[in-house]
Design an enzyme around this catalytic site. Structure first.
Site, PDB file in Angstrom:
ATOM      1  N   GLY A 351     -33.490  21.401 -26.123  1.00  0.00           N
ATOM      2  CA  GLY A 351     -33.236  20.148 -26.812  1.00  0.00           C
ATOM      3  C   GLY A 351     -33.815  20.116 -28.214  1.00  0.00           C
ATOM      4  N   ARG A 353     -36.697  19.255 -29.479  1.00  0.00           N
ATOM      5  CA  ARG A 353     -38.019  19.862 -29.692  1.00  0.00           C
ATOM      6  C   ARG A 353     -37.915  21.383 -29.712  1.00  0.00           C
ATOM      7  NH1 ARG A 353     -42.989  21.690 -27.551  1.00  0.00           N
ATOM      8  NH2 ARG A 353     -44.754  20.723 -28.603  1.00  0.00           N
ATOM      9  N   CYS A 354     -37.067  21.932 -28.852  1.00  0.00           N
ATOM     10  CA  CYS A 354     -36.903  23.392 -28.811  1.00  0.00           C
ATOM     11  C   CYS A 354     -36.367  23.938 -30.131  1.00  0.00           C
ATOM     12  CB  CYS A 354     -35.928  23.784 -27.698  1.00  0.00           C
ATOM     13  SG  CYS A 354     -36.499  23.410 -26.036  1.00  0.00           S
ATOM     14  N   MET A 355     -35.580  23.133 -30.834  1.00  0.00           N
ATOM     15  CA  MET A 355     -34.906  23.612 -32.042  1.00  0.00           C
ATOM     16  C   MET A 355     -35.720  23.388 -33.308  1.00  0.00           C
ATOM     17  SD  MET A 355     -30.907  22.627 -31.356  1.00  0.00           S
ATOM     18  CE  MET A 355     -31.194  20.865 -31.295  1.00  0.00           C
TER      19      MET A 355
END
Length: 363
Positions: A351, A353-355
């Protein structure tokens, strides 16, 4: 190429909310541009990690050394290198390579690199250069390694972990809760031995403000691959959580014994709320379940990273617009919700935060 603002509405959203955006490929290009020696070292390391075949390595080295623009070179290493790429640039190829189909990959692309959260992580005033769980993704860490070794703006950053360590750890399992407390996930991608080494490095730094590390053991499955897929901070006292991890969640509190300098780790049998209140020095903590009380919505929106919020300021988060139930619950808790279209992004199993990988935040 079209302007970046038309390609990346995600970063356009950041800028419109006062966030300065830097790009991994730009920082990496600037890092390898400091000298011909550094550039050559990058090419050598990339080639050695891309293939075990000597002929392939030789061809890749000649091809990459022929690319004069540093950013073009970095982008090419990210997107993968095919036979036809080198055939168009080099006068001749070894027979075994020349006989391959044009679209045969000599160096694999790095399709997961858009999850910049994982290959390194900001920790307090330092950084971890991570050893990734899979060899496929471990190649991604080369960019962080060169940025934090050679880039003029980042080369003096303290390091709390190295990709050369034996045990793997990933940035999705590392959360800065406040200046003194770090949360770490013991997950499929992060081993407890790596957390022990990380803790030793953090606590042995006399300039580090970090006093406590709270480790969460989470189930080892793809729906919960990192701590930040099931638990993220959305305000100073509010957190999203995947409902299915609350029962049976194991929590370990890690600190340093000031007298012996030994690392102390003990399992906590208190509730998650109480552990967070203690370490964050808060009177109350609110846990906001992904999907609310609806089991089906919770499972569906968890699969689409409903708990993987990116907090860009206290009470301001970036989320996927497809997680309508969770987003509405966040709003009811007073959180400002900034939505982006997930489209194909969510199929990568990560999501907002991961990106992203925040490098510097205001206190």
């Amino acid at each position: 190429r079209p302007p970046r603002s038309t390609l990346f509405p995600y970063t356009t959203l950041f800028r419109s909310n006062g966030v300065e955006v830097v790009y991994l490929e730009d920082l990496a290009a600037e890092a390898i541009s400091v000298s011909d020696k550094v550039r050559g070292s990058f090419i050598d390391q990339f080639v050695n990690e891309a293939s075990e075949d000597k002929d392939v390595r030789d061809v890749l080295s000649k091809y990459l050394n022929g690319i004069k623009d540093s950013k073009e070179l970095i982008l090419k290493t990210m997107e993968g290198i095919r036979v036809k790429d080198v055939a168009e640039s080099l006068d001749s190829l070894p027979e075994e390579i020349a006989s391959l189909k044009d679209d045969t990959l000599l160096a694999d692309p790095m399709p997961n690199l858009y999850f910049t959260r994982d290959n390194f992580a900001s920790v307090g005033n330092g950084v971890t250069i991570n050893k990734m769980f899979s060899e496929t993704r471990n190649r991604e860490v080369i960019y962080a390694q060169f940025i934090f070794t050679y880039h003029p703006d980042y080369k003096n950053t303290k390091r709390y972990y190295s990709r050369d360590e034996k045990y793997h750890i990933e940035g999705g399992d590392i959360l800065n809760l406040n200046s003194e407390t770090i949360a770490v996930g013991i997950s499929q991608r992060t081993e407890k031995e790596a957390i022990e080494k990380f803790a030793q490095n953090v606590f042995s730094d006399p300039e580090s403000e970090i006093k406590n590390i709270v480790a969460f053991y989470i189930p080892h499955n793809r729906a919960m691959m990192h701590l930040d897929t099931v638990f993220t901070q959305v305000d100073k006292d509010k957190f999203t959580i995947h409902p299915e991890i609350r029962d049976g969640l194991k929590i370990f509190e890690i600190s340093k014994d000031d007298k012996s300098d030994k690392i102390l780790a003990k399992e906590s049998f208190d509730s998650l709320e109480n552990v967070l209140k203690k370490h964050l020095k808060l009177d109350n903590v609110t846990l906001i379940p992904c999907g609310g009380d609806d089991l089906i919505a919770g499972q569906r929106e968890q699969w689409n990273d409903g708990s993987n919020t990116l907090c860009i300021a206290p009470g301001v988060v970036v989320v996927y617009n497809r997680n309508e139930v969770t987003n509405e619950i966040l709003r009811k808790h007073g959180i400002k919700v900034l939505e982006i279209s997930s489209s194909e992004l969510s199929r990568g199993r990560g999501g907002p935060r991961c990106m992203s990988m925040p490098l510097l935040r205001e206190n």
